[in-house]
Motif scaffolding. Structure first.
Motif, PDB file in Angstrom:
ATOM      1  N   ASN A 166       3.736  10.503   3.104  1.00  0.00           N
ATOM      2  CA  ASN A 166       2.937   9.820   4.123  1.00  0.00           C
ATOM      3  C   ASN A 166       3.815   9.073   5.118  1.00  0.00           C
ATOM      4  O   ASN A 166       4.828   8.481   4.745  1.00  0.00           O
ATOM      5  CB  ASN A 166       1.990   8.801   3.474  1.00  0.00           C
ATOM      6  CG  ASN A 166       0.974   9.473   2.583  1.00  0.00           C
ATOM      7  OD1 ASN A 166       0.664  10.653   2.752  1.00  0.00           O
ATOM      8  ND2 ASN A 166       0.457   8.745   1.617  1.00  0.00           N
ATOM      9  N   LEU A 167       3.352   9.112   6.374  1.00  0.00           N
ATOM     10  CA  LEU A 167       3.933   8.211   7.380  1.00  0.00           C
ATOM     11  C   LEU A 167       2.939   7.086   7.576  1.00  0.00           C
ATOM     12  O   LEU A 167       1.770   7.311   7.910  1.00  0.00           O
ATOM     13  CB  LEU A 167       4.157   8.950   8.704  1.00  0.00           C
ATOM     14  CG  LEU A 167       4.657   8.046   9.832  1.00  0.00           C
ATOM     15  CD1 LEU A 167       6.081   7.580   9.575  1.00  0.00           C
ATOM     16  CD2 LEU A 167       4.582   8.764  11.180  1.00  0.00           C
ATOM     17  N   TYR A 168       3.398   5.860   7.367  1.00  0.00           N
ATOM     18  CA  TYR A 168       2.531   4.692   7.480  1.00  0.00           C
ATOM     19  C   TYR A 168       2.827   3.967   8.792  1.00  0.00           C
ATOM     20  O   TYR A 168       3.987   3.662   9.072  1.00  0.00           O
ATOM     21  CB  TYR A 168       2.770   3.725   6.314  1.00  0.00           C
ATOM     22  CG  TYR A 168       2.490   4.325   4.953  1.00  0.00           C
ATOM     23  CD1 TYR A 168       1.198   4.316   4.433  1.00  0.00           C
ATOM     24  CD2 TYR A 168       3.503   4.901   4.189  1.00  0.00           C
ATOM     25  CE1 TYR A 168       0.928   4.868   3.179  1.00  0.00           C
ATOM     26  CE2 TYR A 168       3.249   5.454   2.938  1.00  0.00           C
ATOM     27  CZ  TYR A 168       1.954   5.429   2.442  1.00  0.00           C
ATOM     28  OH  TYR A 168       1.693   5.977   1.209  1.00  0.00           O
ATOM     29  N   ALA A 169       1.775   3.714   9.574  1.00  0.00           N
ATOM     30  CA  ALA A 169       1.909   2.887  10.777  1.00  0.00           C
ATOM     31  C   ALA A 169       1.287   1.541  10.422  1.00  0.00           C
ATOM     32  O   ALA A 169       0.077   1.446  10.200  1.00  0.00           O
ATOM     33  CB  ALA A 169       1.183   3.539  11.945  1.00  0.00           C
TER      34      ALA A 169
ATOM     35  N   TRP B 183      -2.712   3.301  10.840  1.00  0.00           N
ATOM     36  CA  TRP B 183      -3.085   4.661  10.454  1.00  0.00           C
ATOM     37  C   TRP B 183      -2.040   5.242   9.506  1.00  0.00           C
ATOM     38  O   TRP B 183      -0.925   4.708   9.377  1.00  0.00           O
ATOM     39  CB  TRP B 183      -3.314   5.587  11.662  1.00  0.00           C
ATOM     40  CG  TRP B 183      -2.221   5.656  12.706  1.00  0.00           C
ATOM     41  CD1 TRP B 183      -2.212   5.020  13.917  1.00  0.00           C
ATOM     42  CD2 TRP B 183      -0.995   6.419  12.652  1.00  0.00           C
ATOM     43  NE1 TRP B 183      -1.063   5.326  14.609  1.00  0.00           N
ATOM     44  CE2 TRP B 183      -0.307   6.197  13.863  1.00  0.00           C
ATOM     45  CE3 TRP B 183      -0.413   7.273  11.717  1.00  0.00           C
ATOM     46  CZ2 TRP B 183       0.928   6.778  14.161  1.00  0.00           C
ATOM     47  CZ3 TRP B 183       0.817   7.870  11.999  1.00  0.00           C
ATOM     48  CH2 TRP B 183       1.467   7.604  13.218  1.00  0.00           C
ATOM     49  N   THR B 184      -2.440   6.306   8.826  1.00  0.00           N
ATOM     50  CA  THR B 184      -1.516   7.023   7.934  1.00  0.00           C
ATOM     51  C   THR B 184      -1.569   8.505   8.279  1.00  0.00           C
ATOM     52  O   THR B 184      -2.655   9.051   8.491  1.00  0.00           O
ATOM     53  CB  THR B 184      -1.959   6.867   6.461  1.00  0.00           C
ATOM     54  OG1 THR B 184      -2.084   5.484   6.158  1.00  0.00           O
ATOM     55  CG2 THR B 184      -0.957   7.488   5.509  1.00  0.00           C
TER      56      THR B 184
ATOM     57  N   GLU C 182       0.836  -1.218   0.000  1.00  0.00           N
ATOM     58  CA  GLU C 182       0.000   0.000   0.000  1.00  0.00           C
ATOM     59  C   GLU C 182       0.861   1.255   0.000  1.00  0.00           C
ATOM     60  O   GLU C 182       0.381   2.358  -0.250  1.00  0.00           O
ATOM     61  CB  GLU C 182      -0.930   0.005   1.215  1.00  0.00           C
ATOM     62  CG  GLU C 182      -2.129  -0.915   1.059  1.00  0.00           C
ATOM     63  CD  GLU C 182      -3.064  -0.831   2.254  1.00  0.00           C
ATOM     64  OE1 GLU C 182      -3.437   0.280   2.650  1.00  0.00           O
ATOM     65  OE2 GLU C 182      -3.407  -1.897   2.794  1.00  0.00           O
ATOM     66  N   THR C 183       2.148   1.084   0.333  1.00  0.00           N
ATOM     67  CA  THR C 183       3.073   2.216   0.341  1.00  0.00           C
ATOM     68  C   THR C 183       3.640   2.480  -1.046  1.00  0.00           C
ATOM     69  O   THR C 183       4.308   3.486  -1.273  1.00  0.00           O
ATOM     70  CB  THR C 183       4.247   1.918   1.290  1.00  0.00           C
ATOM     71  OG1 THR C 183       4.694   0.585   1.024  1.00  0.00           O
ATOM     72  CG2 THR C 183       3.825   2.011   2.727  1.00  0.00           C
TER      73      THR C 183
ATOM     74  N   THR D 286      -3.012   7.189  17.490  1.00  0.00           N
ATOM     75  CA  THR D 286      -3.981   7.525  16.437  1.00  0.00           C
ATOM     76  C   THR D 286      -3.365   8.172  15.199  1.00  0.00           C
ATOM     77  O   THR D 286      -3.994   8.203  14.139  1.00  0.00           O
ATOM     78  CB  THR D 286      -5.020   8.510  16.993  1.00  0.00           C
ATOM     79  OG1 THR D 286      -4.324   9.722  17.373  1.00  0.00           O
ATOM     80  CG2 THR D 286      -5.745   7.939  18.201  1.00  0.00           C
ATOM     81  N   GLY D 287      -2.162   8.734  15.356  1.00  0.00           N
ATOM     82  CA  GLY D 287      -1.554   9.453  14.239  1.00  0.00           C
ATOM     83  C   GLY D 287      -2.075  10.874  14.096  1.00  0.00           C
ATOM     84  O   GLY D 287      -1.756  11.564  13.126  1.00  0.00           O
TER      85      GLY D 287
END
Lengths: 368, 253
Positions: A147-150, A160-161, A116-117, A195-196
């Motif tokens: 984007n920061l992807y968790a 979360w993104t 997805e990244t 939660t981001g």
């Protein structure tokens, strides 16, 4: 004769086309060859290297290769971000194709991958330049798509993104309840770890290429043109700013109330953590992008010209060595072994005695 | 030497213009191209005057006589042709000079654009070595967006009603303007070798420019387009332009 000359015009015109095209293609050579320096990570036995088209594992004692991923290098797959290890022996690798690969750290086998990244952005292919950061059952990945992807490691899905309009080159920094994220476009963000959600953000006035460092409420960030800045970690307000000669590329290193950092002009600085007052500065030789590393009373500095060991207290020389290529990656110290990664060298990874600087092993390139 | 004389001044000039114009790299390239055109105008003008003189010489009876008389003696023909050039005050190599000056500018500009819009660590580190001390580092990273294009990437316009198809608008414009410029500025040549060469230039020059514009960074294509347009304007300003030469299959005047 005249006819022959006339006939030559076409090949000459075509040759001119080829020459101009080739020269311009040569000008963009960095896109074809290495576009960054090796990313390295180690545990007590093994060093993991991400460089060019391979990720590979080497035995720290011998330098022998244990495995390499992928088994056959692919033209479109490049790796430079330092891999991250989980406690259950998974190796998380960020690719220049924007994909997160999860490998078995013992065998190099692909366990799963997070796509997805992946994706194209306006500036071309999304890339993972900063190393992934493992936080329990989650890994954080910053991408050049902004984007920061968790990502949940067990769920293999996105927790979360956090979306920015920026380009992200630096790894995020995880503290108790906060994720700090630095952007190339000069902004630093503080996010809620669960939660981001955005807690605060600050424009620092200079590009940021490496992760911030946190200690005692001081968030330290190196910038291009705006020196090293110490921010209040709770709200991002400026505590002090240390003016440097050049761009501060690598993260600072903190040890016993002293912050050590370097710039691309090759200057190394030691400053008081509380006040930002200078303690010493020195200029070994060559540009520096890597963070200095402290080991006991020594500081190791990697530059494009070699590796320098200095006394942390005053910067006085201990030893210096030529490592056969530009040492732009952050060095690692495992027990008494100093691991150095270089580019343009036959041996991208070498091990040295941290005490004396004597070479322990070279290793043939994984590409060979 | 290349960095000192060509690349560093170009990069820093672009950065200063970029800074002055409020962080727009596209406009910086346009202004930079105009400056380059302005600086090289005396040479271009001399070349155009030289070309016109040569054109007049080639139409003269003396020239035609010499060509006929020594058609079978190549060495003698060269000697006599050179004499004619000397008498008319023409340097036969003067036509190459503007082209030779253009080449390092094209190479330098391409390097400057690629390095200035660095999208990977090694490129950015390399770029840092070229920035003069008085240029602000806080300009980094540069904004590479200009209109619909990313100046560091080959340009394609993607339209909503044509999904998955990128139209190379800049390439098309570069080919058209290159063709117009070549047609307008290349003098009519006599039949034979000169005429064939002239025709070939009209075909290959736009194709070469189009190939480069299609393949390389949009910033370079933008330079080609602006340079072509300004070249046409400059030529028009000298009063020598003949728009009828653009009519296809029409013998040039």
């Amino acid at each position: 004769m005249r006819k022959k000359l006339t006939n030559l015009r076409l090949p000459v015109a075509l040759l001119a086309l080829v020459v101009v095209g080739s020269v311009l293609a040569g000008c963009s050579g960095s896109r074809i060859g290495a576009s960054s320096w090796p990313g390295i990570t180690a545990d007590e036995d093994t060093v993991y290297v991400a460089f060019n088209q391979s990720v590979y594992a080497l035995n720290i004692q011998t330098g022998n290769q244990i495995w390499s991923f992928p088994s056959e290098p692919e033209r479109t797959q490049f790796f430079y971000a330092p891999p991250a290890l989980t406690t259950d022996d998974q190796l998380i690798v960020g690719g220049y194709d924007g994909i997160v690969y999860v490998l078995d750290a013992n065998t190099g086998n692909l366990i799963w991958q997070f796509t997805e990244t992946e994706g194209r952005i306006e500036n071309g292919q999304a890339r993972i330049i900063g190393g992934p950061v493992v936080d329990g059952d989650r890994v954080y990945v910053a991408s050049t798509d902004g984007n920061l992807y968790a990502i949940g490691l067990t769920s293999q899905s996105l927790d979360w993104t956090f979306e920015t309009e920026d380009t992200l080159w630096a790894s995020p920094l995880i503290s108790e309840n906060t994720v700090y994220l630095a952007a190339l476009n000069q902004t630093i963000y503080a996010l809620d770890r669960e939660t981001g959600d955005l807690l605060w953000s600050e424009q620092l006035g200079g590009a940021i290429t490496d992760a911030p460092v946190l200690t005692d409420g001081h968030l330290l960030v190196g910038t291009f043109g705006e020196g090293l800045q110490a921010l209040e970690s709770a709200n991002g307000s400026l505590l002090w700013r240390f003016e440097t000669i050049g761009w501060v590329w690598g993260s600072p290193m903190i040890d016993e109330g002293v912050v050590y950092f370097a710039d691309v002009t090759g200057m190394v600085y030691a400053a008081d953590l509380e006040t930002g007052d200078e303690i010493w500065r020195l200029q070994p030789d060559g540009p520096i992008t890597a963070s200095p590393v402290i080991d006991g009373d020594r500081i190791f500095i990697c530059t494009s010209e070699g590796v320098f060991a200095r006394q942390a207290a005053n910067g006085n020389p201990i030893w210096q060595i030529d490592v056969g290529g530009r040492a732009l990656s952050r060095p690692l110290v495992v027990d008494d072994t100093l691991l150095i990664a270089t580019i343009e060298s036959d041996h991208p990874i070498s091990a040295y005695n941290a005490e004396s600087g004597a070479r322990r092993w070279p290793t043939p390139s994984a590409v060979e | 030497m290349w960095d000192l004389l060509i690349l560093n001044p170009m990069i820093n000039a672009l950065l200063l213009i970029y800074d002055f114009l409020g962080d727009n790299f596209g406009v910086a390239i346009i202004i930079f191209t105009a400056l380059i055109r302005l600086i090289t105008f005396p040479l271009t003008y001399r070349q155009q005057v030289g070309t016109q003189k040569m054109q007049e010489l080639q139409k003269s009876k003396r020239w035609q006589d010499v060509q006929k008389k020594y058609a079978k003696d190549k060495q003698k023909l060269q000697e006599e042709t050179l004499k004619l050039y000397q008498e008319a005050g023409i340097n036969p190599l003067s036509g190459c000079l503007p082209l030779l000056i253009q080449l390092p500018i094209i190479f330098g500009l391409y390097q400057a654009i690629i390095q200035a819009l660095a999208d990977a660590p090694l490129q950015l580190l390399e770029f840092s070595k070229h920035i003069y001390g008085f240029v602000s580092s806080t300009l980094i990273p540069l904004n590479s967006q200009f209109l619909w294009m990313d100046l560091g990437q080959p340009e394609r316009l993607e339209l909503e009603f044509l999904p998955g198809i990128g139209i190379p608008v800049l390439t098309i414009l570069v080919v058209i303007t290159s063709w117009i410029q070549t047609k307008l500025t290349t003098p009519p040549s006599p039949e034979g070798q000169g005429g064939q060469m002239s025709q070939m230039m009209t075909i290959y020059s736009p194709l070469l420019m189009g190939y480069l514009a299609y393949t390389f960074a949009a910033g370079l294509a933008l330079y080609f387009l602006v340079s072509n347009l300004l070249g046409i304007v400059q030529y028009a300003a000298t009063g020598r332009i003949n728009w009828r030469n653009l009519i296809p299959f029409r013998k040039q005047e």
